[in-house]
Scaffold this motif. Structure first.
Motif, mmCIF file in Angstrom:
data_model
loop_
_atom_site.group_PDB
_atom_site.id
_atom_site.type_symbol
_atom_site.label_atom_id
_atom_site.label_comp_id
_atom_site.label_asym_id
_atom_site.label_seq_id
_atom_site.Cartn_x
_atom_site.Cartn_y
_atom_site.Cartn_z
ATOM 1 N N GLN A 6 0.831 -1.201 0.000
ATOM 2 C CA GLN A 6 0.000 0.000 0.000
ATOM 3 C C GLN A 6 0.865 1.250 0.000
ATOM 4 O O GLN A 6 1.744 1.400 0.835
ATOM 5 C CB GLN A 6 -0.917 0.025 1.218
ATOM 6 N N HIS A 7 0.576 2.139 -0.956
ATOM 7 C CA HIS A 7 1.249 3.434 -0.996
ATOM 8 C C HIS A 7 0.294 4.488 -0.454
ATOM 9 O O HIS A 7 -0.843 4.613 -0.896
ATOM 10 C CB HIS A 7 1.651 3.804 -2.425
ATOM 11 N N GLY A 8 0.774 5.267 0.520
ATOM 12 C CA GLY A 8 -0.060 6.281 1.141
ATOM 13 C C GLY A 8 -1.027 5.663 2.130
ATOM 14 O O GLY A 8 -1.092 4.443 2.294
ATOM 15 N N THR A 9 -1.781 6.519 2.808
ATOM 16 C CA THR A 9 -2.761 6.056 3.792
ATOM 17 C C THR A 9 -4.062 6.835 3.631
ATOM 18 O O THR A 9 -4.070 7.959 3.112
ATOM 19 C CB THR A 9 -2.248 6.254 5.232
ATOM 20 N N LEU A 10 -5.151 6.243 4.107
ATOM 21 C CA LEU A 10 -6.408 6.985 4.109
ATOM 22 C C LEU A 10 -6.340 8.160 5.067
ATOM 23 O O LEU A 10 -6.983 9.189 4.849
ATOM 24 C CB LEU A 10 -7.559 6.053 4.477
ATOM 25 N N ALA A 11 -5.564 8.028 6.129
ATOM 26 C CA ALA A 11 -5.383 9.154 7.048
ATOM 27 C C ALA A 11 -4.768 10.356 6.328
ATOM 28 O O ALA A 11 -5.115 11.510 6.619
ATOM 29 C CB ALA A 11 -4.508 8.738 8.224
ATOM 30 N N MET A 12 -3.866 10.098 5.383
ATOM 31 C CA MET A 12 -3.297 11.188 4.590
ATOM 32 C C MET A 12 -4.384 11.911 3.797
ATOM 33 O O MET A 12 -4.398 13.143 3.714
ATOM 34 C CB MET A 12 -2.238 10.644 3.628
ATOM 35 N N LEU A 13 -5.310 11.129 3.213
ATOM 36 C CA LEU A 13 -6.388 11.746 2.446
ATOM 37 C C LEU A 13 -7.295 12.567 3.352
ATOM 38 O O LEU A 13 -7.796 13.623 2.956
ATOM 39 C CB LEU A 13 -7.200 10.679 1.714
ATOM 40 N N MET A 14 -7.489 12.078 4.581
ATOM 41 C CA MET A 14 -8.257 12.859 5.549
ATOM 42 C C MET A 14 -7.516 14.141 5.912
ATOM 43 O O MET A 14 -8.125 15.152 6.254
ATOM 44 C CB MET A 14 -8.502 12.034 6.809
ATOM 45 N N GLY A 15 -6.178 14.090 5.827
ATOM 46 C CA GLY A 15 -5.336 15.244 6.119
ATOM 47 C C GLY A 15 -5.061 16.127 4.920
ATOM 48 O O GLY A 15 -4.089 16.889 4.911
ATOM 49 N N GLN A 126 -15.129 13.016 -6.932
ATOM 50 C CA GLN A 126 -14.912 14.071 -7.919
ATOM 51 C C GLN A 126 -13.509 14.650 -7.776
ATOM 52 O O GLN A 126 -13.012 14.837 -6.667
ATOM 53 C CB GLN A 126 -15.960 15.169 -7.740
ATOM 54 N N LYS A 127 -12.868 14.941 -8.904
ATOM 55 C CA LYS A 127 -11.516 15.477 -8.892
ATOM 56 C C LYS A 127 -11.467 16.810 -8.159
ATOM 57 O O LYS A 127 -12.296 17.694 -8.375
ATOM 58 C CB LYS A 127 -11.006 15.659 -10.320
ATOM 59 N N TYR A 132 -6.359 21.479 -1.499
ATOM 60 C CA TYR A 132 -7.200 20.311 -1.414
ATOM 61 C C TYR A 132 -8.060 20.294 -0.144
ATOM 62 O O TYR A 132 -7.591 20.675 0.930
ATOM 63 C CB TYR A 132 -6.351 19.047 -1.429
ATOM 64 N N PRO A 133 -9.297 19.781 -0.253
ATOM 65 C CA PRO A 133 -10.117 19.519 0.932
ATOM 66 C C PRO A 133 -9.754 18.142 1.496
ATOM 67 O O PRO A 133 -8.940 17.409 0.923
ATOM 68 C CB PRO A 133 -11.540 19.521 0.366
ATOM 69 N N SER A 134 -10.386 17.762 2.580
ATOM 70 C CA SER A 134 -10.161 16.433 3.141
ATOM 71 C C SER A 134 -11.068 15.421 2.443
ATOM 72 O O SER A 134 -12.061 15.780 1.795
ATOM 73 C CB SER A 134 -10.462 16.413 4.639
ATOM 74 N N LEU A 135 -10.719 14.152 2.588
ATOM 75 C CA LEU A 135 -11.542 13.080 2.038
ATOM 76 C C LEU A 135 -12.968 13.167 2.578
ATOM 77 O O LEU A 135 -13.934 12.925 1.841
ATOM 78 C CB LEU A 135 -10.926 11.722 2.393
ATOM 79 N N LEU A 136 -13.126 13.514 3.843
ATOM 80 C CA LEU A 136 -14.459 13.599 4.441
ATOM 81 C C LEU A 136 -15.302 14.665 3.746
ATOM 82 O O LEU A 136 -16.491 14.455 3.484
ATOM 83 C CB LEU A 136 -14.347 13.910 5.932
ATOM 84 N N GLU A 137 -14.688 15.793 3.413
ATOM 85 C CA GLU A 137 -15.410 16.855 2.704
ATOM 86 C C GLU A 137 -15.809 16.398 1.308
ATOM 87 O O GLU A 137 -16.916 16.668 0.836
ATOM 88 C CB GLU A 137 -14.547 18.109 2.619
ATOM 89 N N VAL A 138 -14.905 15.711 0.623
ATOM 90 C CA VAL A 138 -15.182 15.225 -0.734
ATOM 91 C C VAL A 138 -16.346 14.243 -0.720
ATOM 92 O O VAL A 138 -17.190 14.237 -1.624
ATOM 93 C CB VAL A 138 -13.928 14.564 -1.333
ATOM 94 N N ASP A 228 -14.540 8.922 10.954
ATOM 95 C CA ASP A 228 -14.574 9.779 9.768
ATOM 96 C C ASP A 228 -14.209 8.997 8.515
ATOM 97 O O ASP A 228 -14.783 9.213 7.444
ATOM 98 C CB ASP A 228 -13.624 10.968 9.942
ATOM 99 N N ILE A 229 -13.240 8.094 8.627
ATOM 100 C CA ILE A 229 -12.862 7.269 7.482
ATOM 101 C C ILE A 229 -14.018 6.367 7.081
ATOM 102 O O ILE A 229 -14.344 6.234 5.889
ATOM 103 C CB ILE A 229 -11.602 6.445 7.797
ATOM 104 N N ALA A 230 -14.671 5.746 8.055
ATOM 105 C CA ALA A 230 -15.811 4.875 7.765
ATOM 106 C C ALA A 230 -16.919 5.663 7.073
ATOM 107 O O ALA A 230 -17.537 5.186 6.107
ATOM 108 C CB ALA A 230 -16.327 4.237 9.043
ATOM 109 N N THR A 231 -17.173 6.888 7.527
ATOM 110 C CA THR A 231 -18.177 7.737 6.907
ATOM 111 C C THR A 231 -17.790 8.080 5.480
ATOM 112 O O THR A 231 -18.625 8.033 4.562
ATOM 113 C CB THR A 231 -18.353 9.033 7.709
ATOM 114 N N SER A 232 -16.512 8.379 5.255
ATOM 115 C CA SER A 232 -16.035 8.747 3.925
ATOM 116 C C SER A 232 -16.128 7.586 2.947
ATOM 117 O O SER A 232 -16.434 7.758 1.775
ATOM 118 C CB SER A 232 -14.584 9.222 4.010
ATOM 119 N N GLU A 233 -15.833 6.377 3.450
ATOM 120 C CA GLU A 233 -15.862 5.200 2.585
ATOM 121 C C GLU A 233 -17.278 4.803 2.232
ATOM 122 O O GLU A 233 -17.527 4.229 1.173
ATOM 123 C CB GLU A 233 -15.129 4.040 3.249
#
Length: 237
Positions: A6-15, A126-127, A132-138, A228-233
Motif C-alpha cells: 500500500q502506498h499512502g494512507t487513508l489518514a493522509m487523504l483525511m489530512g 470528484q476530482k 485540497y479539501p479532506s476526504l471527508l469533505e469530498v 470519519d474514514i468509515a463515513t467517507s468510505e
C-alpha cells in the motif's frame, strides 16, 4: 510469502494530502491487481491483470496507459489465490458471513471475483484542485451510479479494525464491468454466478511518500479519525 503493498494512507487523504506521490510505472512493480485513486481524488481506480482503469465522476471509464500518471493512495498485490470462493451468490450484506470460516478478523485478505450482478451501486469521487479539501469533505459531494443486470469483476480488500487509519477497516471493494464502461467504489451490490478467489496475506507493506514535503509537514486530528474514514468510505463494514 504473500504481500499486500500500500502506498499512502487513508489518514493522509483525511489530512488533505491528495497530491500524487507514486507513478503507475512504479506501482506495477509491486502488484498486478488492486484499487486506488488518482491525483486530487480523481475517480476510482481498479488494477486488473496489470492494467489500470479509472472510473470518473461524470460516469465515464478510462484505460490509463500513461505510466507517469500519479496516485496518492493505492493498494496492490500479485494475484496468487489462496483458495476459490465457496459460494455462487453474494452481496454487500452476506459477503463477510460467507467468509466467516476463513477467520479474517485479524488479517489482510483480497477478493477477486467475476459475476452477474442484479444490482451494482457505486460512488466515484470528484476530482479536486488545490488547496485540497479532506476526504471527508469530498465524500459529502460524490457522484453515485447504479446499474441493473450487469456483468463484471469485483476486486478489493479486507483489513483488520486495528489498521483503520492506514486503510479502511473491513471491506474496501471496487467494480469494473466486462465492457470496461462502468465502475467505481462499491456501496451496495447483489451478485449471482460468482466465480473467483480469496487471497490471504502474511505481510502488509506500508509505503510512505517521504520525498513529499507536504506529507512530511502534515498534521492530523486523530480524534474520531476511524469514524470519519468509515463515513467517507460509505460502505458496510
Amino acid at each position: 510469502m504473500s504481500s499486500l503493498y500500500q502506498h499512502g494512507t487513508l489518514a493522509m487523504l483525511m489530512g488533505k494530502q491528495l497530491q500524487g506521490t507514486i507513478t503507475v510505472a512504479e506501482l506495477l512493480t509491486h502488484g498486478d491487481t488492486g484499487i486506488g485513486t488518482l491525483t486530487g481524488l480523481d475517480g476510482e481506480v481498479m488494477v486488473l491483470d496489470g492494467e489500470v482503469y479509472q472510473a470518473t465522476s461524470d460516469g465515464k471509464l478510462n484505460h490509463i496507459t500513461d505510466k507517469d500518471t500519479k496516485m496518492p493512495f493505492v493498494s496492490v498485490h500479485f494475484d496468487q489465490p489462496t483458495r476459490r470462493l465457496p459460494f455462487s451468490e453474494t452481496s454487500t450484506d452476506t459477503l463477510s458471513q460467507q467468509l466467516k470460516s476463513e477467520k479474517l478478523t485479524n488479517i489482510f485478505a483480497a477478493v477477486k471475483f467475476h459475476g452477474d450482478f442484479s444490482n451494482m451501486h457505486v460512488r466515484v469521487a470528484q476530482k479536486q484542485e488545490t488547496p485540497y479539501p479532506s476526504l471527508l469533505e469530498v465524500a459529502t459531494n460524490q457522484s453515485e451510479f447504479q446499474e441493473k443486470d450487469i456483468s463484471g469483476t469485483i476486486v478489493g480488500y479486507f483489513a483488520p479494525s486495528v489498521f483503520s487509519g492506514p486503510t479502511a477497516a473491513g471491506w474496501h471493494i471496487h467494480f469494473l464491468s466486462d465492457d470496461k464502461k462502468f465502475g467505481g467504489h462499491i456501496l451496495d451490490f447483489e451478485g449471482q454466478n460468482i466465480d473467483g478467489t480469496l487471497q490471504i496475506f502474511d505481510e502488509f507493506r506500508q509505503h510512505f511518500p517521504l520525498e513529499d514535503s507536504d506529507f512530511r509537514d502534515m498534521s492530523l486530528n486523530l480524534e474520531g479519525l476511524s469514524d470519519d474514514i468509515a463515513t467517507s468510505e460509505g460502505g458496510k463494514q
